[in-house]
Design a protein around this motif. Structure first.
Motif, PDB file in Angstrom:
ATOM      1  N   CYS A 232      41.000  39.688  40.189  1.00  0.00           N
ATOM      2  CA  CYS A 232      40.968  38.496  39.272  1.00  0.00           C
ATOM      3  C   CYS A 232      41.069  38.621  38.054  1.00  0.00           C
ATOM      4  CB  CYS A 232      39.368  38.225  39.549  1.00  0.00           C
ATOM      5  SG  CYS A 232      38.752  36.954  38.510  1.00  0.00           S
TER       6      CYS A 232
ATOM      7  N   VAL B  93      43.591  36.152  42.164  1.00  0.00           N
ATOM      8  CA  VAL B  93      43.403  34.636  41.245  1.00  0.00           C
ATOM      9  C   VAL B  93      43.673  35.193  39.810  1.00  0.00           C
ATOM     10  CG1 VAL B  93      41.705  32.727  40.872  1.00  0.00           C
ATOM     11  CG2 VAL B  93      41.564  34.158  43.201  1.00  0.00           C
ATOM     12  N   SER B  94      44.496  34.118  39.259  1.00  0.00           N
ATOM     13  CA  SER B  94      44.457  34.560  37.786  1.00  0.00           C
ATOM     14  C   SER B  94      44.870  33.241  37.312  1.00  0.00           C
ATOM     15  CB  SER B  94      45.753  35.721  37.626  1.00  0.00           C
ATOM     16  OG  SER B  94      46.908  35.431  38.058  1.00  0.00           O
TER      17      SER B  94
ATOM     18  N   SER C 201      38.574  31.639  37.225  1.00  0.00           N
ATOM     19  CA  SER C 201      39.251  32.645  38.010  1.00  0.00           C
ATOM     20  C   SER C 201      38.049  33.355  39.015  1.00  0.00           C
ATOM     21  CB  SER C 201      40.027  33.416  37.307  1.00  0.00           C
ATOM     22  OG  SER C 201      41.125  33.029  36.957  1.00  0.00           O
TER      23      SER C 201
ATOM     24  N   LEU D 124      36.619  31.166  41.713  1.00  0.00           N
ATOM     25  CA  LEU D 124      37.414  31.111  42.860  1.00  0.00           C
ATOM     26  C   LEU D 124      37.791  32.406  43.494  1.00  0.00           C
ATOM     27  CD1 LEU D 124      40.038  28.796  41.003  1.00  0.00           C
ATOM     28  CD2 LEU D 124      38.697  28.225  42.840  1.00  0.00           C
ATOM     29  N   ALA D 125      37.448  33.364  42.836  1.00  0.00           N
ATOM     30  CA  ALA D 125      37.378  34.551  43.411  1.00  0.00           C
ATOM     31  C   ALA D 125      36.426  34.869  44.196  1.00  0.00           C
ATOM     32  CB  ALA D 125      37.733  35.848  42.432  1.00  0.00           C
TER      33      ALA D 125
END
Ligand code: CA2
Length: 145
Positions: free
Chosen positions: A100, A125-126, A132, A135-136
């Motif tokens: 991440c 995720v970046s 981020s 979402l991670a």
């Protein structure tokens, strides 16, 4: 109760929100923690959320995660670009790993385009700031099932 999702952050991220907001946003690491806890809770998980400026301490926590975590979210910060030792620890992990980043390292300086962590990550995720991490955690919760 499932095992928790470990969310680990590397060096300097304790200072998040105090500089370079155009790259990293205005939110602090405590704000990020709250986002992670809320997203994990919605998916039936708890979070173990830690930050360290020390490579060895991060490695100790990654090793701990082998037995204690359902999945790992890792923002290795600068160590992602340098640390073979963290990569080695991740390779021994045996649970899903979501790398991440707040920023999008692929769109920045050339030295940020490679991370050793990516070699052991299930996914990355970046570029979405504090989101981020959210979402991670979402991805990690899905992978942990
Ligand atoms: O975008 C990310 O999350 C990074 O992992 C952040 C690292 C950087 O070296 C990576 O290439 C990408 C840098 C973390 C610096 O910590 C900060 C401290 C205060 C304010 C902003 C960032």
């Amino acid at each position: 109760m499932p095992k928790p999702i470990y969310v680990l952050s590397g060096p300097n991220l304790n200072l998040l929100g105090t500089r370079e907001p155009e790259i990293y946003g205005h939110q602090t690491l405590d704000d990020v923690r709250a986002l992670c806890e809320a997203r994990a809770k919605a998916r039936g998980f708890e979070v173990v959320f830690r930050q360290s400026n020390h490579e060895g301490e991060l490695i100790d926590w990654i090793q701990e995660a082998r037995n204690e975590a359902a999945a790992l979210v890792l923002n290795p910060a600068g160590y992602g670009h340098t640390s073979v030792a963290i990569l080695d620890a991740l390779k021994m992990l045996g649970i899903p790993v979501v790398e991440c980043h707040l920023s999008n390292p692929a769109a920045r300086e050339a030295f940020r385009r490679k991370t050793y962590v990516s070699l052991a990550a299930t996914g990355i995720v970046s570029g979405f700031g504090a989101a981020s991490y959210e979402l991670a955690v979402e991805a990690a919760a899905g992978l942990a099932r």
